[in-house]
Design an enzyme around this catalytic site. Sequence first.
Site, mmCIF file in Angstrom:
data_model
loop_
_atom_site.group_PDB
_atom_site.id
_atom_site.type_symbol
_atom_site.label_atom_id
_atom_site.label_comp_id
_atom_site.label_asym_id
_atom_site.label_seq_id
_atom_site.Cartn_x
_atom_site.Cartn_y
_atom_site.Cartn_z
ATOM 1 N N SER A 198 0.840 -1.193 0.000
ATOM 2 C CA SER A 198 0.000 0.000 0.000
ATOM 3 C C SER A 198 0.884 1.255 0.000
ATOM 4 C CB SER A 198 -0.981 -0.035 1.179
ATOM 5 O OG SER A 198 -1.985 0.938 1.050
ATOM 6 N N GLU A 257 -9.259 -5.671 -5.297
ATOM 7 C CA GLU A 257 -8.896 -4.648 -4.308
ATOM 8 C C GLU A 257 -9.876 -3.489 -4.251
ATOM 9 O OE1 GLU A 257 -5.018 -3.514 -3.561
ATOM 10 O OE2 GLU A 257 -4.123 -5.448 -4.025
ATOM 11 N N HIS A 302 -7.429 -5.712 -0.932
ATOM 12 C CA HIS A 302 -6.271 -4.916 -0.550
ATOM 13 C C HIS A 302 -5.629 -5.420 0.749
ATOM 14 C CE1 HIS A 302 -3.794 -1.314 -0.872
ATOM 15 N NE2 HIS A 302 -3.984 -1.102 0.425
#
Length: 323
Positions: A198, A257, A302
């Site tokens: 991320s 995601e 995610h």
Amino acid sequence: MTLHPACNHTRRKMLKGATTGALLSLLPGALWSLPTAARPGPDFNQPLPPGIVEKGSEVYDFREHRLTSPDGQRHYRITVAIPRKAPPEAGYTPIYLLDGNAALAELGEQDLKAMDAAMPPVLIALGYDTDARFDVEARQWDYTPKRPGQDAIINDRHPERRGGGADDFIKLLNEDIMKEAEQDLPIDTSRRAIWGHSFGGLFVMHTLFTRPALFDHWYVASPTLHWNGYQVLEEADRFQWPPERRGSVLLMRGDAELKRRGPYANGGSDKQINDQLAALAHRLDSAPDLDARFEVLEGLGHGAALARSLKLALSDVSGATLS
């Protein structure tokens, strides 16, 4: 600042990759998209249960270092996991793990034993001095870049979260953290690796494109590409891999995601973003002595991509199979 103790190899290629303009053409028109109704996110302040450090290991020893940022605003806990197995002749491969608290929470004794049976690396978990999985304010500052002369970048939904301190963190990492973490250890300095997810993935990419000699093997998971107007893709356009230096890049991202959109969703589809990462990997792979590839993490969103990408990175570094 206070400090307290407490792969693949590559091949030469002749491919020609996409330019940043071509990469940007894969993107949707909107650079930034917010959901119409915000959904509650996970509670990042929830304390983590005891993990491998607290429980101990039969095959790894642990030591901790605590560090305060030069401005006194962020406090780090650097955990170094050292194999008990004798190192190879060239030394251990060190792999630096961003979001170190969360990374260590995803590893169990079975993972350490699997690596021990192969070529165990030194794990250097770059965490924050908290019992929680993340320090969301600290990581947003440390892991996100800004352009030269640009002011701090403010998150409109969370004004207390500033961004733009990535270059400061690179400096701290290079000048202080790496030296302290690797002290007295037999390290193979030609095989340093780094993993991030991320914002951490964004940091790995920014470091690759601006300080490519700092690491040799780069593991990028679910990077926040659209940060600051896709700044990192502009950096990719200027990127040059150091000559006669062998290295690798593994880009990873789930194919689910965006099913739950959050404040950092960029308005595109998973296919568009993954096509973009595949094009970037193709371009990086054209550099002599740099092996780059993109891997889709099938069926993963995610959050789940963090654990899976971490296991893939450690498998790649150690030669073990981590599930």
